[in-house]
Design an enzyme around this catalytic site. Structure first.
Site, PDB file in Angstrom:
ATOM      1  N   HIS A 110       0.830  -1.208   0.000  1.00 36.02           N
ATOM      2  CA  HIS A 110       0.000   0.000   0.000  1.00 36.02           C
ATOM      3  C   HIS A 110       0.867   1.262   0.000  1.00 36.02           C
ATOM      4  CE1 HIS A 110      -3.677   2.338   0.962  1.00 36.02           C
ATOM      5  NE2 HIS A 110      -2.823   3.122   1.611  1.00 36.02           N
ATOM      6  N   GLU A 111       1.812   1.312   0.939  1.00 36.08           N
ATOM      7  CA  GLU A 111       2.659   2.499   1.033  1.00 36.08           C
ATOM      8  C   GLU A 111       3.604   2.623  -0.164  1.00 36.08           C
ATOM      9  OE1 GLU A 111       1.844   4.637   3.077  1.00 36.08           O
ATOM     10  OE2 GLU A 111       0.566   3.417   4.365  1.00 36.08           O
ATOM     11  N   HIS A 122       1.899   4.606  -2.839  1.00 34.43           N
ATOM     12  CA  HIS A 122       2.021   6.052  -2.616  1.00 34.43           C
ATOM     13  C   HIS A 122       3.433   6.532  -2.942  1.00 34.43           C
ATOM     14  CE1 HIS A 122      -1.913   6.308  -0.902  1.00 34.43           C
ATOM     15  NE2 HIS A 122      -1.621   5.638   0.195  1.00 34.43           N
TER      16      HIS A 122
END
Length: 344
Positions: free
Chosen positions: A17-18, A21
């Site tokens: 997920h990170e 980003h």
């Protein structure tokens, strides 16, 4: 084993997920101060590629700290053009949505891998994949690859239809079953056996397992993920409007489920990993303050009106949402602990 399985699942979900980003922010020239796995005090840190990579004491989350969002430390410098809010609205939109998108794509990839290797039950046909010993099908001489064409002279169009027909016919005594084997057809007349646990009448057959080549598996995985996403959103909406209850679980519950999935084997664990990533991706896109979806709502408003919401007020809105989320996580975790202790 349960703790290790939980840590592995959380690590895969959070880091992917990170990373979504992070890599999108770097792509658009946003300076990334920190990539953190975990919460709380830092256990280990290393500076590489102008980013501080940290591992924190509580491995239940993570974050990417972007430049220009008011979170600079004393020794950190904001480079010209490297701030998050210096980028266009559509670039910020992609940066914020990339984390959830990568979770969903990971769920698609895992599902495609399972379809290529493990396979899925073929419920569209009535071809037998496995004969269960000591059941009527085995006693009647049926074999793997035989196809059930009719039950009590009623044509069977799918495995689910056939299974329902067999269960209903079991109450009537002897069942008449039309079987196809190669170019031959024959009739089997037998009584079904009642399962002592479920009370259902069983013939003793299982559907065949089919696997798919890469591109077909990938296409089908998008279909499966779309259907599961629709079910998740439908469940959330039904819960919001009070039509049904929702069983919400926190870190303790996820740890317990991860441990059970590991005990059932690799395929069950991979399926669990895909489902968790899908849920994480969808939940992060919900329009709630502090979640990616909440931030995306502000961005959509800016893109539609051409006016940016005051950063200070947006900060307070997300801070309030963060407090609510942490409170809910603590409440759900307490409920999971009580449930776990009560089941011992």
């Amino acid at each position: 084993m349960t703790i290790l399985a939980f840590l592995f699942v959380i690590a895969i979900c959070v880091i992917s997920h990170e990373w979504g980003h992070y890599i999108t922010a770097r792509l658009f020239g946003v300076q990334v101060h920190e990539f953190a796995f975990g919460m709380g005090p830092v256990l280990f840190s290393r500076k590489r590629w102008n980013t501080l990579w940290t591992f924190r004491i509580f491995p239940v989350g993570g974050f990417v700290r972007l430049a220009g969002m008011g979170e600079e430390r004393d020794n950190e410098e904001l480079l010209p053009g490297g701030g998050f809010f210096e980028k266009s609205a559509w670039q910020r939109f992609l940066i914020l949505s990339a984390g959830a998108a990568l979770n969903i794509l990971l769920a698609v990839g895992i599902t495609a891998f399972l379809l290529m290797t493990r396979g899925v039950m073929d419920l569209k046909s009535t071809t037998i994949g496995e004969i269960m010993t000591e059941y009527p099908a085995a006693e009647a001489g049926l074999r793997q690859g035989d196809t059930i064409l009719a039950v009590n002279d009623e044509p069977t169009t799918s495995w689910e239809f056939m299974a329902k027909a067999l269960r209903e016919a079991g109450h009537q005594g002897t069942v008449r079953i039309l079987v196809e084997r190669g170019s031959d057809r024959f009739i089997v007349e037998t009584a079904l056996r009642k399962d002592p646990q479920s009370g259902a009448f069983l013939f003793g057959i299982r559907p065949r397992i089919i696997t798919y080549p890469f591109f077909e598996a990938l296409g089908r995985s998008f279909g499966y993920i779309f259907e599961m996403s629709r079910d998740i959103l439908s469940g959330i909406l039904s819960w919001l409007f009070g039509k049904q209850k929702m069983d919400v679980t926190g870190p303790v519950g996820i740890a317990t489920m991860a441990g059970e999935a590991v005990k059932q084997g690799l395929w069950s664990f991979l399926s669990f990993l895909a489902v968790i990533n899908l849920n994480l991706g969808i939940l992060n896109l919900l329009p709630f303050p502090a979640l990616d979806g909440g931030r995306l709502i502000f961005l959509l408003g800016e893109m539609l009106t051409g006016r940016k919401f005051p950063e200070r007020w947006e900060y307070y809105v997300h801070l309030a949402g963060f407090v609510v989320l942490i409170s809910l996580i603590l409440l759900v975790t307490w409920k999971d602990i009580v449930t776990l202790v009560g089941s011992q």
